[in-house]
Design an enzyme around this catalytic site. Sequence first.
Site, PDB file in Angstrom:
ATOM      1  N   ARG A   1       0.837  -1.196   0.000  1.00 61.93           N
ATOM      2  CA  ARG A   1       0.000   0.000   0.000  1.00 61.93           C
ATOM      3  C   ARG A   1       0.880   1.258   0.000  1.00 61.93           C
ATOM      4  NH1 ARG A   1      -5.232   1.642  -1.004  1.00 61.93           N
ATOM      5  NH2 ARG A   1      -6.131   2.883   0.665  1.00 61.93           N
TER       6      ARG A   1
ATOM      7  N   THR B   1      -9.906   0.258  -9.534  1.00 61.58           N
ATOM      8  CA  THR B   1      -8.886  -0.567  -8.934  1.00 61.58           C
ATOM      9  C   THR B   1      -8.917  -1.781  -9.820  1.00 61.58           C
ATOM     10  OG1 THR B   1      -9.305   0.359  -6.778  1.00 61.58           O
ATOM     11  CG2 THR B   1      -8.470  -1.888  -6.777  1.00 61.58           C
TER      12      THR B   1
ATOM     13  N   THR C   1      -4.214  -0.840  -7.051  1.00 64.00           N
ATOM     14  CA  THR C   1      -4.975   0.369  -7.378  1.00 64.00           C
ATOM     15  C   THR C   1      -4.120   1.611  -7.441  1.00 64.00           C
ATOM     16  OG1 THR C   1      -6.976   1.601  -6.760  1.00 64.00           O
ATOM     17  CG2 THR C   1      -5.509   0.989  -4.962  1.00 64.00           C
TER      18      THR C   1
ATOM     19  N   ASN D   1      -6.318   4.153  -6.827  1.00 65.37           N
ATOM     20  CA  ASN D   1      -7.551   4.687  -6.259  1.00 65.37           C
ATOM     21  C   ASN D   1      -8.548   5.024  -7.357  1.00 65.37           C
ATOM     22  OD1 ASN D   1      -9.336   5.259  -4.250  1.00 65.37           O
ATOM     23  ND2 ASN D   1      -8.608   7.322  -3.879  1.00 65.37           N
TER      24      ASN D   1
ATOM     25  N   ASP E   1      -8.042   8.320   0.536  1.00 68.47           N
ATOM     26  CA  ASP E   1      -8.533   7.219   1.382  1.00 68.47           C
ATOM     27  C   ASP E   1      -8.310   7.492   2.869  1.00 68.47           C
ATOM     28  OD1 ASP E   1      -9.695   5.636  -0.507  1.00 68.47           O
ATOM     29  OD2 ASP E   1      -8.082   4.179  -0.636  1.00 68.47           O
TER      30      ASP E   1
ATOM     31  N   SER F   1      -7.708   1.017   3.526  1.00 64.56           N
ATOM     32  CA  SER F   1      -8.207   0.480   2.260  1.00 64.56           C
ATOM     33  C   SER F   1      -9.415  -0.420   2.501  1.00 64.56           C
ATOM     34  CB  SER F   1      -7.094  -0.334   1.599  1.00 64.56           C
ATOM     35  OG  SER F   1      -7.569  -0.974   0.442  1.00 64.56           O
ATOM     36  N   SER F   2     -10.182  -0.646   1.433  1.00 64.04           N
ATOM     37  CA  SER F   2     -11.248  -1.653   1.470  1.00 64.04           C
ATOM     38  C   SER F   2     -10.878  -2.879   0.638  1.00 64.04           C
ATOM     39  CB  SER F   2     -12.547  -1.072   0.906  1.00 64.04           C
ATOM     40  OG  SER F   2     -12.952   0.036   1.651  1.00 64.04           O
TER      41      SER F   2
ATOM     42  N   GLY G   1     -13.758  -1.512  -6.659  1.00 62.27           N
ATOM     43  CA  GLY G   1     -15.073  -0.941  -6.349  1.00 62.27           C
ATOM     44  C   GLY G   1     -15.119  -0.082  -5.106  1.00 62.27           C
ATOM     45  N   GLY G   2     -13.965   0.372  -4.618  1.00 62.81           N
ATOM     46  CA  GLY G   2     -13.974   1.255  -3.448  1.00 62.81           C
ATOM     47  C   GLY G   2     -14.674   0.604  -2.271  1.00 62.81           C
TER      48      GLY G   2
HETATM   49  O1  DON Z   1      -8.051   1.051  -1.236  1.00 60.85           O
HETATM   50  C1  DON Z   1      -9.222   1.298  -1.439  1.00 60.85           C
HETATM   51  O2  DON Z   1     -10.127   0.862  -0.774  1.00 60.85           O
HETATM   52  C2  DON Z   1      -9.589   2.196  -2.614  1.00 60.85           C
HETATM   53  N1  DON Z   1      -8.483   3.053  -2.926  1.00 60.85           N
HETATM   54  C3  DON Z   1      -9.987   1.337  -3.761  1.00 60.85           C
HETATM   55  C4  DON Z   1     -10.382   2.140  -4.952  1.00 60.85           C
HETATM   56  C5  DON Z   1     -11.238   1.414  -5.879  1.00 60.85           C
HETATM   57  O3  DON Z   1     -11.558   0.277  -5.721  1.00 60.85           O
HETATM   58  C6  DON Z   1     -11.732   2.216  -7.005  1.00 60.85           C
HETATM   59  N2  DON Z   1     -12.529   1.376  -7.846  1.00 60.85           N
HETATM   60  N3  DON Z   1     -13.463   1.187  -8.304  1.00 60.85           N
END
Ligand code: DON
Length: 570
Positions: free
Chosen positions: A104, A381, A399, A401, A423, A452-453, A473-474
């Site tokens: 990360r 991501t 990712t 982000n 984030d 992060s997720s 997918g955040g």
């Molecule tokens: O680490 C995370 O949770 C976010 N930066 C992920 C970003 C992400 O999945 C964007 N996508 N659709």
Amino acid sequence: MRLLPFILTLSCLVLVYSCKKEAPAAVYDIQKTAFSDSAMVVSAHPLATKVGLDVLRQGGNAVDAAIAVQFALAVTYPVAGNIGGGGFMVIRTKAGEVATLDFREKAPLKAYPDMYLDSTGNVIDKLSLRGHLAAGVPGTVDGMIKAYERFGQMADFGQLVEPSVILAKNGFKLTERQSRGLNRAKETFVKYNTSTPAFVKSQEWQPGDLLVQTDLARTMELIRDRGRAGFYEGEVANKIVAEMDAGGGWISHEDLQAYEAQWRDPIRFSYKNHEIISMPPPSSGGVALGQLLKMVEPYPLRDWGFHSKESIHLMIEAERRVYADRARHLGDSDFYPVPIPQLLDSLYLLERMADFRLDTATASNTIQAGSIALLSESEETTHFSVVDKEGNAVSVTTTINGGYGCYTVVSGAGFLLNNEMDDFSLKPGVPNMFGLLGAEANKIEPGKRMLSSMTPTIVTKDKELYLVVGTPGGATIITSVFQTILNTLEFEMTMSEAVAAKRFHHQWLPETVRIEKEAFSASLTAELEALGHELNPRGAIGRVDAIMKMPDGRLEGAADPRGDDHAEGM
Ligand code: DON
């Protein structure tokens, strides 16, 4: 000479695709479902999948293949594939050894909690999202080297980067989705760059156009030849720091030299006769997934059925409680005492569900994070999954982000920087781009990793490999992985059915439940609304790329139909 087979295969590959006369919508023959009794790669781009398979054919193992796929995605999938970002890798070897690697990004050493606030204490619009100041110190290159040093079996790390040198140098054909994405992003690229990146050209991109990335090819050559020093020192490091100086960013030589990916203790828990292996902090993914699965485990999901009113209601209510915990208790455990065992404790989770009622939704404003005695006081991501012929499995989510990260390409080095700083919790009570809240645990501190997720996960069944799964997918990553696992474990779907099944998502706040369009029938929608749920349709949720070991021992690879993702076995 060792690189010759790669050069030949890749050159042929690029040539074959360049010469193929196809309708623009089908630049590649994309395969969504693949079966194999040997090995499998599923990733967001067909060329990256093929690079992984080539490495396996050359005698590499799943970790070698994953490293090569990570670099290939940095070329062929610039919207999220990266060397300017970070991610997480979950590994389970054929012998059952488990390892989780955290690569990360980190906050630059000059960072401080209020760095995105104006003099009146308000968050400055887009400062954590676009341009130089949004970028965290990239972790991908060091991560790939650490993974190779511990698990790689190819004779030379450079062999894993070489295919990407060729793809960047010779170019590759854009898919329809990719050309649309680059056209849409053109103005933003122009605004946030100090020189014109390869992604910008005067005419509109068309499907099938060749994207050549000469500067990126040079950077990849340096990584191929010099390893870590090819990125964190010398020419590339100088270019990163010069870019920061030109655009007001803070990443310094000291930041680059200090960056180290870390092996972490995996999150492991059981769900019936399965073991789930996932990412610990600085991802919230493993803890949140563990809480979700443990919360629903006592209920008869299988009897209730897939997308029954009861199953959906239960899952939403579990999600509400878990995301409240995430906002309060999760952050980088190097900086904050994340109470992992307490958050995964069965009694604690039972207590969290004690006010769950089958006949009514709980209002989010009545739910707070659970109180944890030990406490003193984070769409684009990409995910890929690999299983080799020995049964080694690798699950990677990586990712920058947001789509194209902060939109800034390092001048002369050809790669996009992340906007991962968003984030962090920029200010208590102010949601990030995914609507996620955070607090003390996830405040900005120098050298800290943002929460992060991302939830790269491996599942075993009766101690044998069963699933390799993950998604972008955040905030929705955790709930998409949760649903995909339940789709197979409880609702007995094939891997492809589980990946294609419509998804929904709830995250405590906002109160609303996001559902993919047409996920629920009108009558099911009415029933859920009668329970008190506020349903809000949206476009695609996640892109799950997963592999299942089937009862007959064969592998089923499933690439999400929501993207250009490609599954292929050998
Ligand atoms: O680490 C995370 O949770 C976010 N930066 C992920 C970003 C992400 O999945 C964007 N996508 N659709």
